[in-house]
Design a protein around this motif. Structure first.
Motif, PDB file in Angstrom:
ATOM      1  N   VAL A  15       0.835  -1.204   0.000  1.00 60.02           N
ATOM      2  CA  VAL A  15       0.000   0.000   0.000  1.00 60.02           C
ATOM      3  C   VAL A  15       0.869   1.254   0.000  1.00 60.02           C
ATOM      4  O   VAL A  15       0.609   2.202  -0.750  1.00 60.02           O
ATOM      5  CB  VAL A  15      -0.975  -0.008   1.199  1.00 60.02           C
ATOM      6  N   VAL A  16       1.931   1.255   0.809  1.00 56.92           N
ATOM      7  CA  VAL A  16       2.832   2.414   0.860  1.00 56.92           C
ATOM      8  C   VAL A  16       3.507   2.621  -0.489  1.00 56.92           C
ATOM      9  O   VAL A  16       3.604   3.752  -0.983  1.00 56.92           O
ATOM     10  CB  VAL A  16       3.871   2.240   1.995  1.00 56.92           C
ATOM     11  N   LEU A  17       3.968   1.540  -1.107  1.00 55.01           N
ATOM     12  CA  LEU A  17       4.609   1.660  -2.420  1.00 55.01           C
ATOM     13  C   LEU A  17       3.629   2.147  -3.479  1.00 55.01           C
ATOM     14  O   LEU A  17       3.994   2.923  -4.367  1.00 55.01           O
ATOM     15  CB  LEU A  17       5.226   0.322  -2.836  1.00 55.01           C
ATOM     16  N   LEU A  18       2.374   1.715  -3.392  1.00 54.87           N
ATOM     17  CA  LEU A  18       1.373   2.183  -4.352  1.00 54.87           C
ATOM     18  C   LEU A  18       1.066   3.671  -4.166  1.00 54.87           C
ATOM     19  O   LEU A  18       0.872   4.401  -5.133  1.00 54.87           O
ATOM     20  CB  LEU A  18       0.086   1.363  -4.224  1.00 54.87           C
ATOM     21  N   LEU A  19       1.038   4.123  -2.920  1.00 55.87           N
ATOM     22  CA  LEU A  19       0.724   5.526  -2.656  1.00 55.87           C
ATOM     23  C   LEU A  19       1.871   6.464  -3.028  1.00 55.87           C
ATOM     24  O   LEU A  19       1.657   7.515  -3.626  1.00 55.87           O
ATOM     25  CB  LEU A  19       0.364   5.723  -1.180  1.00 55.87           C
ATOM     26  N   PHE A  20       3.082   6.091  -2.653  1.00 51.88           N
ATOM     27  CA  PHE A  20       4.223   6.986  -2.836  1.00 51.88           C
ATOM     28  C   PHE A  20       5.068   6.662  -4.059  1.00 51.88           C
ATOM     29  O   PHE A  20       5.812   7.508  -4.525  1.00 51.88           O
ATOM     30  CB  PHE A  20       5.107   6.973  -1.585  1.00 51.88           C
ATOM     31  N   GLY A  21       5.015   5.475  -4.550  1.00 58.49           N
ATOM     32  CA  GLY A  21       5.874   5.090  -5.660  1.00 58.49           C
ATOM     33  C   GLY A  21       7.266   4.720  -5.173  1.00 58.49           C
ATOM     34  O   GLY A  21       7.655   5.028  -4.060  1.00 58.49           O
ATOM     35  N   ARG A  22       8.017   4.042  -6.034  1.00 60.53           N
ATOM     36  CA  ARG A  22       9.341   3.576  -5.620  1.00 60.53           C
ATOM     37  C   ARG A  22      10.334   4.717  -5.487  1.00 60.53           C
ATOM     38  O   ARG A  22      11.199   4.710  -4.632  1.00 60.53           O
ATOM     39  CB  ARG A  22       9.890   2.574  -6.636  1.00 60.53           C
ATOM     40  N   GLY A  23      10.259   5.716  -6.350  1.00 58.76           N
ATOM     41  CA  GLY A  23      11.245   6.792  -6.326  1.00 58.76           C
ATOM     42  C   GLY A  23      10.973   7.851  -5.284  1.00 58.76           C
ATOM     43  O   GLY A  23      11.871   8.595  -4.900  1.00 58.76           O
ATOM     44  N   LYS A  24       9.748   7.960  -4.832  1.00 54.19           N
ATOM     45  CA  LYS A  24       9.379   9.038  -3.914  1.00 54.19           C
ATOM     46  C   LYS A  24       9.907   8.800  -2.500  1.00 54.19           C
ATOM     47  O   LYS A  24      10.289   9.752  -1.814  1.00 54.19           O
ATOM     48  CB  LYS A  24       7.850   9.171  -3.887  1.00 54.19           C
ATOM     49  N   ILE A  25       9.962   7.572  -2.066  1.00 54.47           N
ATOM     50  CA  ILE A  25      10.387   7.277  -0.686  1.00 54.47           C
ATOM     51  C   ILE A  25      11.849   7.672  -0.450  1.00 54.47           C
ATOM     52  O   ILE A  25      12.143   8.361   0.529  1.00 54.47           O
ATOM     53  CB  ILE A  25      10.112   5.799  -0.330  1.00 54.47           C
ATOM     54  N   PRO A  26      12.799   7.279  -1.333  1.00 47.09           N
ATOM     55  CA  PRO A  26      14.176   7.732  -1.111  1.00 47.09           C
ATOM     56  C   PRO A  26      14.311   9.262  -1.180  1.00 47.09           C
ATOM     57  O   PRO A  26      15.114   9.851  -0.456  1.00 47.09           O
ATOM     58  CB  PRO A  26      14.970   7.078  -2.243  1.00 47.09           C
ATOM     59  N   GLU A  27      13.522   9.883  -2.028  1.00 47.84           N
ATOM     60  CA  GLU A  27      13.551  11.344  -2.125  1.00 47.84           C
ATOM     61  C   GLU A  27      13.089  11.978  -0.813  1.00 47.84           C
ATOM     62  O   GLU A  27      13.692  12.940  -0.329  1.00 47.84           O
ATOM     63  CB  GLU A  27      12.642  11.788  -3.273  1.00 47.84           C
ATOM     64  N   LEU A  28      12.035  11.433  -0.226  1.00 48.73           N
ATOM     65  CA  LEU A  28      11.546  11.949   1.055  1.00 48.73           C
ATOM     66  C   LEU A  28      12.577  11.751   2.163  1.00 48.73           C
ATOM     67  O   LEU A  28      12.782  12.631   3.001  1.00 48.73           O
ATOM     68  CB  LEU A  28      10.239  11.260   1.445  1.00 48.73           C
ATOM     69  N   MET A  29      13.238  10.597   2.168  1.00 46.98           N
ATOM     70  CA  MET A  29      14.253  10.337   3.183  1.00 46.98           C
ATOM     71  C   MET A  29      15.447  11.269   3.005  1.00 46.98           C
ATOM     72  O   MET A  29      16.036  11.736   3.980  1.00 46.98           O
ATOM     73  CB  MET A  29      14.713   8.875   3.126  1.00 46.98           C
ATOM     74  N   GLY A  30      15.824  11.552   1.764  1.00 49.16           N
ATOM     75  CA  GLY A  30      16.920  12.488   1.507  1.00 49.16           C
ATOM     76  C   GLY A  30      16.584  13.886   1.972  1.00 49.16           C
ATOM     77  O   GLY A  30      17.417  14.589   2.552  1.00 49.16           O
ATOM     78  N   ASP A  31      15.351  14.319   1.725  1.00 46.09           N
ATOM     79  CA  ASP A  31      14.918  15.634   2.183  1.00 46.09           C
ATOM     80  C   ASP A  31      14.910  15.706   3.707  1.00 46.09           C
ATOM     81  O   ASP A  31      15.274  16.731   4.292  1.00 46.09           O
ATOM     82  CB  ASP A  31      13.528  15.961   1.644  1.00 46.09           C
ATOM     83  N   MET A  32      14.509  14.633   4.356  1.00 45.69           N
ATOM     84  CA  MET A  32      14.499  14.599   5.814  1.00 45.69           C
ATOM     85  C   MET A  32      15.933  14.687   6.361  1.00 45.69           C
ATOM     86  O   MET A  32      16.197  15.407   7.317  1.00 45.69           O
ATOM     87  CB  MET A  32      13.833  13.328   6.338  1.00 45.69           C
ATOM     88  N   ALA A  33      16.857  13.975   5.713  1.00 38.14           N
ATOM     89  CA  ALA A  33      18.255  14.015   6.147  1.00 38.14           C
ATOM     90  C   ALA A  33      18.839  15.421   5.981  1.00 38.14           C
ATOM     91  O   ALA A  33      19.566  15.903   6.854  1.00 38.14           O
ATOM     92  CB  ALA A  33      19.081  13.002   5.361  1.00 38.14           C
TER      93      ALA A  33
END
Length: 73
Positions: A15-33
């Motif tokens: 469900v998380v992968l469907l909502l955010f997509g594969r590329g969006k999660i690493p981008e969000l983690m990079g922004d958080m870092a």
């Protein structure tokens, strides 16, 4: 009712992968870092900030009582 099984976690992951997509999660983690790094940098700069030399010192001879006007010299 206790803990979740592996199937529950797999469904949540899908469900998380469907909502955010594969590329969006690493981008969000990079922004958080980046945000955490800039926060730490800001905190370190606050510790090293010099004392403001424009502070006003209070002297006893300049105290004005309520209702009494200060003398102009």
């Amino acid at each position: 009712m206790g803990s979740f099984s592996i199937w529950h976690w797999l469904i949540v992951l899908v469900v998380v992968l469907l909502l955010f997509g594969r590329g969006k999660i690493p981008e969000l983690m990079g922004d958080m870092a980046k945000g955490i790094k800039s926060f730490k940098k800001g905190m370190a700069e606050d510790d090293e900030a010099p004392v403001d030399p424009r502070t006003v010192e209070h002297r006893v001879d300049e105290t004005v009582e309520p209702g009494v006007k200060a003398k102009k010299s």
